[in-house]
Design a protein around this motif. Structure first.
Motif, mmCIF file in Angstrom:
data_model
loop_
_atom_site.group_PDB
_atom_site.id
_atom_site.type_symbol
_atom_site.label_atom_id
_atom_site.label_comp_id
_atom_site.label_asym_id
_atom_site.label_seq_id
_atom_site.Cartn_x
_atom_site.Cartn_y
_atom_site.Cartn_z
ATOM 1 N N ASN A 6 10.751 -9.333 19.232
ATOM 2 C CA ASN A 6 11.197 -8.962 20.568
ATOM 3 C C ASN A 6 9.752 -8.909 21.305
ATOM 4 N N LYS A 7 8.843 -9.591 20.958
ATOM 5 C CA LYS A 7 7.503 -9.736 21.871
ATOM 6 C C LYS A 7 7.312 -11.618 22.137
ATOM 7 N N LYS A 8 6.999 -11.712 23.422
ATOM 8 C CA LYS A 8 6.724 -12.890 23.733
ATOM 9 C C LYS A 8 5.144 -13.054 23.794
ATOM 10 N N THR A 9 4.774 -14.410 23.408
ATOM 11 C CA THR A 9 3.649 -14.857 23.193
ATOM 12 C C THR A 9 3.302 -16.356 23.525
ATOM 13 N N LEU A 10 2.378 -16.665 23.952
ATOM 14 C CA LEU A 10 1.736 -18.004 24.199
ATOM 15 C C LEU A 10 0.926 -18.445 23.027
ATOM 16 N N GLU A 11 0.316 -17.619 22.035
ATOM 17 C CA GLU A 11 -0.652 -17.830 21.315
ATOM 18 C C GLU A 11 -0.008 -18.766 19.995
ATOM 19 N N ARG A 12 -0.826 -19.644 19.316
ATOM 20 C CA ARG A 12 -0.321 -20.124 18.169
ATOM 21 C C ARG A 12 -0.727 -19.665 16.831
ATOM 22 N N SER A 13 -0.984 -18.428 16.760
ATOM 23 C CA SER A 13 -1.239 -17.574 15.645
ATOM 24 C C SER A 13 -0.629 -16.225 15.617
ATOM 25 N N ILE A 14 -0.346 -15.533 14.666
ATOM 26 C CA ILE A 14 -0.370 -14.173 14.565
ATOM 27 C C ILE A 14 -0.808 -13.531 13.367
ATOM 28 N N LYS A 15 -1.560 -12.160 13.756
ATOM 29 C CA LYS A 15 -2.402 -11.701 12.686
ATOM 30 C C LYS A 15 -2.018 -10.341 12.411
ATOM 31 N N ILE A 16 -1.427 -10.288 11.154
ATOM 32 C CA ILE A 16 -0.798 -9.064 10.880
ATOM 33 C C ILE A 16 -1.856 -8.370 9.962
ATOM 34 N N PHE A 17 -2.449 -7.093 10.211
ATOM 35 C CA PHE A 17 -3.241 -6.447 9.345
ATOM 36 C C PHE A 17 -2.657 -5.679 8.330
ATOM 37 N N ASN A 18 -1.341 -5.334 8.279
ATOM 38 C CA ASN A 18 -0.780 -4.522 7.203
ATOM 39 C C ASN A 18 0.470 -4.733 7.013
ATOM 40 N N LEU A 19 1.116 -5.279 6.025
ATOM 41 C CA LEU A 19 2.189 -5.778 5.688
ATOM 42 C C LEU A 19 3.289 -4.535 5.872
ATOM 43 N N GLU A 20 2.933 -3.383 5.771
ATOM 44 C CA GLU A 20 4.079 -2.201 5.969
ATOM 45 C C GLU A 20 4.206 -1.868 7.171
ATOM 46 N N ASN A 21 3.723 -2.820 8.252
ATOM 47 C CA ASN A 21 4.061 -2.605 9.560
ATOM 48 C C ASN A 21 5.073 -3.505 10.090
ATOM 49 N N ILE A 22 5.455 -4.331 9.320
ATOM 50 C CA ILE A 22 6.404 -5.378 9.601
ATOM 51 C C ILE A 22 7.580 -5.294 8.547
ATOM 52 N N PRO A 23 8.792 -5.556 8.926
ATOM 53 C CA PRO A 23 10.005 -5.975 7.696
ATOM 54 C C PRO A 23 9.398 -7.016 6.730
#
Length: 174
Positions: free
Chosen positions: A68-85
């Motif tokens: 549910n977040k809009k972005t124009l960037e072409r990459s996502i950086k996730i620093f910890n897998l526990e923060n996402i499903p």
């Protein structure tokens, strides 16, 4: 408080401006379908607190949204897998079209980090005192005799010399 609202308003205006410019570019294309050009991410990770970079690029995309977040960037950086499903959806919004891609992340290893205690038995410490050696000096005698500098005499003789030249005018010089 007001500055935060203004900052969010300017971000929203910049986002809308970029989406409108992309919309006008896609408007004059024949093929307006969303096509995948690049989607790179690693499937298996070692631990739950792994670092992930998801790189994506789509043809005819206006903006992207995930969680549910809009972005124009072409990459996502996730620093910890526990923060996402374990399963995350990326939605690509195009010219009156939408495509949804589901990404799955499965950590393969887990760290068991229980507290532990160590016991030392039969521990004996034999400390030995080491003395720092003292520097001793013996009396050093210096004797200086009368200082003399002997030099030989140097003389210069001036010799006279004459320069013979003719006077000339400006026309002769040219």
């Amino acid at each position: 408080m007001l500055s935060q609202h203004l900052k969010n308003l300017f971000k929203q205006i910049a986002f809308t401006k970029t989406v409108l410019s992309r919309f006008l570019i896609i408007l004059f294309k024949r093929n307006k379908n969303i096509e995948i050009l690049k989607l790179n991410y690693q499937i298996n990770y070692l631990f739950k607190n792994s670092f992930i970079i998801i790189e994506y690029e789509f043809k005819n995309a206006l903006w992207y949204s995930f969680n549910n977040k809009k972005t124009l960037e072409r990459s996502i950086k996730i620093f910890n897998l526990e923060n996402i499903p374990s399963s995350m959806d990326i939605i690509i919004h195009g010219f009156f079209r939408k495509k949804k891609y589901s990404l799955k992340f499965e950590p393969t290893l887990k760290i068991e980090n229980q507290s532990f205690k160590t016991n030392f038995s039969n521990l004996s410490l034999n400390l030995k005192e080491n003395l720092i050696p003292q520097l001793t000096h013996s009396s050093i005698d210096f004797s200086i005799s009368k200082l003399e500098v002997k030099t030989s005499k140097v003389t210069l003789k001036n010799q006279a010399f004459n320069l013979n030249h003719n006077t000339y005018n400006q026309n002769e010089f040219i």
